[in-house]
Design a protein around this motif. Structure first.
Motif, mmCIF file in Angstrom:
data_model
loop_
_atom_site.group_PDB
_atom_site.id
_atom_site.type_symbol
_atom_site.label_atom_id
_atom_site.label_comp_id
_atom_site.label_asym_id
_atom_site.label_seq_id
_atom_site.Cartn_x
_atom_site.Cartn_y
_atom_site.Cartn_z
ATOM 1 N N GLY A 192 0.781 -1.225 0.000
ATOM 2 C CA GLY A 192 0.000 0.000 0.000
ATOM 3 C C GLY A 192 0.812 1.274 0.000
ATOM 4 N N ARG A 193 2.129 1.148 0.148
ATOM 5 C CA ARG A 193 2.960 2.351 0.209
ATOM 6 C C ARG A 193 4.280 2.115 -0.518
ATOM 7 N N PRO A 194 4.603 2.933 -1.524
ATOM 8 C CA PRO A 194 5.901 2.795 -2.199
ATOM 9 C C PRO A 194 7.048 2.911 -1.206
ATOM 10 N N GLY A 195 8.106 2.158 -1.478
ATOM 11 C CA GLY A 195 9.278 2.180 -0.614
ATOM 12 C C GLY A 195 9.308 1.075 0.407
ATOM 13 N N MET A 196 8.157 0.458 0.694
ATOM 14 C CA MET A 196 8.153 -0.646 1.645
ATOM 15 C C MET A 196 8.729 -1.899 0.994
ATOM 16 N N LEU A 197 9.213 -2.813 1.816
ATOM 17 C CA LEU A 197 10.010 -3.933 1.330
ATOM 18 C C LEU A 197 9.358 -5.271 1.642
ATOM 19 N N GLU A 198 9.293 -6.119 0.623
ATOM 20 C CA GLU A 198 9.054 -7.539 0.862
ATOM 21 C C GLU A 198 10.403 -8.144 1.256
ATOM 22 N N ARG A 199 10.404 -8.896 2.368
ATOM 23 C CA ARG A 199 11.661 -9.383 2.924
ATOM 24 C C ARG A 199 11.758 -10.899 2.840
ATOM 25 N N ARG A 200 12.980 -11.379 2.793
ATOM 26 C CA ARG A 200 13.227 -12.812 2.902
ATOM 27 C C ARG A 200 13.040 -13.272 4.351
ATOM 28 N N PRO A 201 12.787 -14.553 4.574
ATOM 29 C CA PRO A 201 12.699 -15.075 5.944
ATOM 30 C C PRO A 201 13.974 -14.777 6.723
ATOM 31 N N GLY A 202 13.814 -14.517 7.985
ATOM 32 C CA GLY A 202 14.921 -14.182 8.864
ATOM 33 C C GLY A 202 14.869 -12.750 9.358
ATOM 34 N N TRP A 203 14.296 -11.870 8.535
ATOM 35 C CA TRP A 203 14.220 -10.469 8.926
ATOM 36 C C TRP A 203 13.277 -10.258 10.100
ATOM 37 N N GLU A 204 12.211 -11.059 10.182
ATOM 38 C CA GLU A 204 11.272 -10.892 11.287
ATOM 39 C C GLU A 204 11.957 -11.142 12.631
ATOM 40 N N ARG A 205 12.985 -11.995 12.632
ATOM 41 C CA ARG A 205 13.736 -12.241 13.869
ATOM 42 C C ARG A 205 14.769 -11.148 14.104
ATOM 43 N N LYS A 206 15.484 -10.759 13.053
ATOM 44 C CA LYS A 206 16.534 -9.755 13.205
ATOM 45 C C LYS A 206 15.988 -8.431 13.713
ATOM 46 N N LEU A 207 14.821 -8.020 13.220
ATOM 47 C CA LEU A 207 14.283 -6.709 13.565
ATOM 48 C C LEU A 207 13.736 -6.644 14.986
ATOM 49 N N LEU A 208 13.594 -7.787 15.644
ATOM 50 C CA LEU A 208 13.075 -7.789 17.006
ATOM 51 C C LEU A 208 14.141 -8.119 18.051
ATOM 52 N N ILE A 209 15.365 -8.290 17.629
ATOM 53 C CA ILE A 209 16.439 -8.537 18.593
ATOM 54 C C ILE A 209 16.660 -7.271 19.418
ATOM 55 N N ASP A 210 16.818 -7.459 20.719
ATOM 56 C CA ASP A 210 16.826 -6.315 21.641
ATOM 57 C C ASP A 210 17.996 -6.404 22.616
ATOM 58 N N PRO A 211 19.227 -6.229 22.135
ATOM 59 C CA PRO A 211 20.370 -6.344 23.042
ATOM 60 C C PRO A 211 20.407 -5.190 24.042
ATOM 61 N N PRO A 212 20.751 -5.462 25.293
ATOM 62 C CA PRO A 212 20.754 -4.418 26.328
ATOM 63 C C PRO A 212 21.626 -3.215 25.985
ATOM 64 N N GLU A 213 22.742 -3.444 25.302
ATOM 65 C CA GLU A 213 23.656 -2.332 25.010
ATOM 66 C C GLU A 213 23.082 -1.333 24.008
ATOM 67 N N ARG A 214 21.973 -1.679 23.359
ATOM 68 C CA ARG A 214 21.349 -0.749 22.412
ATOM 69 C C ARG A 214 20.256 0.100 23.069
ATOM 70 N N ARG A 215 19.972 -0.116 24.325
ATOM 71 C CA ARG A 215 18.793 0.502 24.944
ATOM 72 C C ARG A 215 19.046 1.917 25.453
ATOM 73 N N GLU A 216 20.296 2.302 25.645
ATOM 74 C CA GLU A 216 20.652 3.661 26.054
ATOM 75 C C GLU A 216 19.870 4.113 27.284
ATOM 76 N N GLY A 217 19.822 3.248 28.276
ATOM 77 C CA GLY A 217 19.180 3.602 29.521
ATOM 78 C C GLY A 217 17.690 3.346 29.567
ATOM 79 N N ALA A 218 17.125 2.837 28.495
ATOM 80 C CA ALA A 218 15.691 2.556 28.450
ATOM 81 C C ALA A 218 15.430 1.095 28.800
ATOM 82 N N THR A 219 14.169 0.761 28.956
ATOM 83 C CA THR A 219 13.772 -0.606 29.268
ATOM 84 C C THR A 219 13.975 -1.517 28.065
#
Length: 413
Positions: free
Chosen positions: A179-206
């Motif tokens: 529905g919107r130009p610029g959006m991407l159809e992705r290969r499998p694996g991206w759904e996991r990569k985009l939700l990884i939440d390492p503590p060192e990336r949180r910059e003091g947040a939860t």
């Protein structure tokens, strides 16, 4: 220079990390996620003896274009040159090799997000989408919701663990991607990569939190939206001053979208919402009670390069009938040089070589900026980057190339 082999990935990725100032990943999970989405056969490394001194890769994406069609695109990524090997033409050689490869793969478009925008214009990449960011003072700004938001058709919000929410998030994304130009159809694996939440990336947040918006009851309930966010606590003498740091917020209908924003703006012990990547026409701007106190900013996002001009322009549709001849300059990919006649409308298009007189003269970089409908040819002409050779051609192309919804890249790569 040679194609990346899987056993060399760690050294290759280490070169990239050093070029970007240090470790890009710190956990085994995150490193394996990066490794899993790397397409080694579409990646190259430059080696000086046994030392890897430069890197470049490409992901395979489906890129939504105006009209809702999808073109196969190369997502250029992981580009680096060691500081010890600068000014030897290595980057230019990799870009040359890569665009030749993209063409041989049958992909008509290449994409990238630029750490330094000044680098890639000389290789034919133009700014194809922009993104909006905001710092909303929720101590003084509220979010309106449609009149029926709390009625019989109300959505219900629930906290859900990230692993349990992944399938629902991907389902919402898949329903929106065309529905919107610029959006991407992705290969499998991206759904996991985009939700990884390492503590060192949180910059003091939860840790990353997920709220799903659902409509209906029991087994018949449907997920119609979600919000991914963190809370960064803060205190001052007058009391709490935390910030809700939004990673992504998305919904399939206006009621669900407004409900999610109202939720984000009313989280206890917070007085601000920070968001860094929304479409420039995002509806949140019309939900806030005071847009000035939302501190909106816009910046460049996705860079677009037409690798095969004819195929790329024929793959999208046009908002109004168009029949123009472009005189295209493209020294880096000379097969695109010359005159192309574009004819099309809302139903489809063709773009073929022609000997007819040119109507507009421009470089392939400007075509990249126009391609998804973000940038008007009129605006480029005002900067001297497009020349009108036939009176009226500029206005015709500008009306035709526009997209009803602003193009947008939902995440980096």
């Amino acid at each position: 220079m040679r194609v990346l082999e899987a056993p060399d990935w760690d050294r290759w990725f280490g070169t990239l990390e050093r070029a970007f100032g240090g470790a890009l990943v710190n956990s085994v999970e995150e490193r394996e996620a990066w490794r899993s989405v790397t397409e080694c056969e579409r990646s190259v490394g430059v080696w000086d003896g046994d030392e890897c001194v430069a890197t470049a890769g490409a992901y395979t994406f489906g890129l939504t274009v105006p009209g809702g069609g999808v073109v196969s695109a190369a997502g250029v990524t992981m580009v680096s040159v060691a500081a010890t090997h600068r000014r030897r033409g290595i980057l230019t050689s990799m870009m040359r090799r890569q665009l030749d490869d993209v063409r041989s793969w049958g992909q008509s478009v290449a994409l990238l997000t630029a750490s330094e925008p000044a680098i890639y214009g000389r290789f034919g990449y133009g700014v194809g989408t922009r993104q909006l960011s905001a710092e909303i003072d929720t101590s003084r700004v509220s979010f309106r919701v449609p009149a029926d938001a709390d009625g019989a058709d109300a959505v219900r919000l629930r906290y859900v663990a990230l692993d349990d929410a992944r399938e629902s998030i991907e389902s919402v994304y898949a329903r929106q991607v065309h529905g919107r130009p610029g959006m991407l159809e992705r290969r499998p694996g991206w759904e996991r990569k985009l939700l990884i939440d390492p503590p060192e990336r949180r910059e003091g947040a939860t840790a990353l939190q997920c709220v799903l918006a659902r409509r209906g009851e029991g087994d018949d309930a449907e997920t119609v939206g979600y919000a991914l966010y963190r809370v960064k606590p803060g205190w001052e003498p007058a009391g709490p001053k935390g910030t809700v740091v939004v990673d992504r917020v998305s919904a399939l209908d206006p009621v669900a979208y407004a409900t999610l924003w109202r939720f984000l703006g009313e989280i206890d012990l917070t007085s601000g919402v920070s968001v860094s990547n929304l479409p420039v026409d995002d509806a949140f701007q019309f939900l806030v009670s005071d847009v000035r106190r939302s501190n909106i900013r816009v910046r460049d996002s996705l860079y677009v390069r037409l690798v095969e001009v004819g195929a790329a322009l024929a793959a999208r549709t046009y908002q109004a009938p168009v029949d123009v001849v472009f005189e295209v300059e493209d020294a880096f990919c000379p097969w695109n040089e010359g005159r192309w006649r574009l004819t099309g409308d809302i139903k489809g298009a063709s773009c073929e070589r022609t000997a007819d007189a040119a109507d507009l003269s421009l470089s392939v970089r400007e075509l990249g900026s126009m391609y998804l409908g973000d940038t008007s040819p009129v605006a480029l002409a005002a900067a001297g980057l497009v020349r009108e050779l036939r009176p009226g051609a500029l206005a015709e192309a500008s009306v035709a190339f526009v997209s009803p919804v602003a193009p947008w890249l939902p995440h980096g790569f």
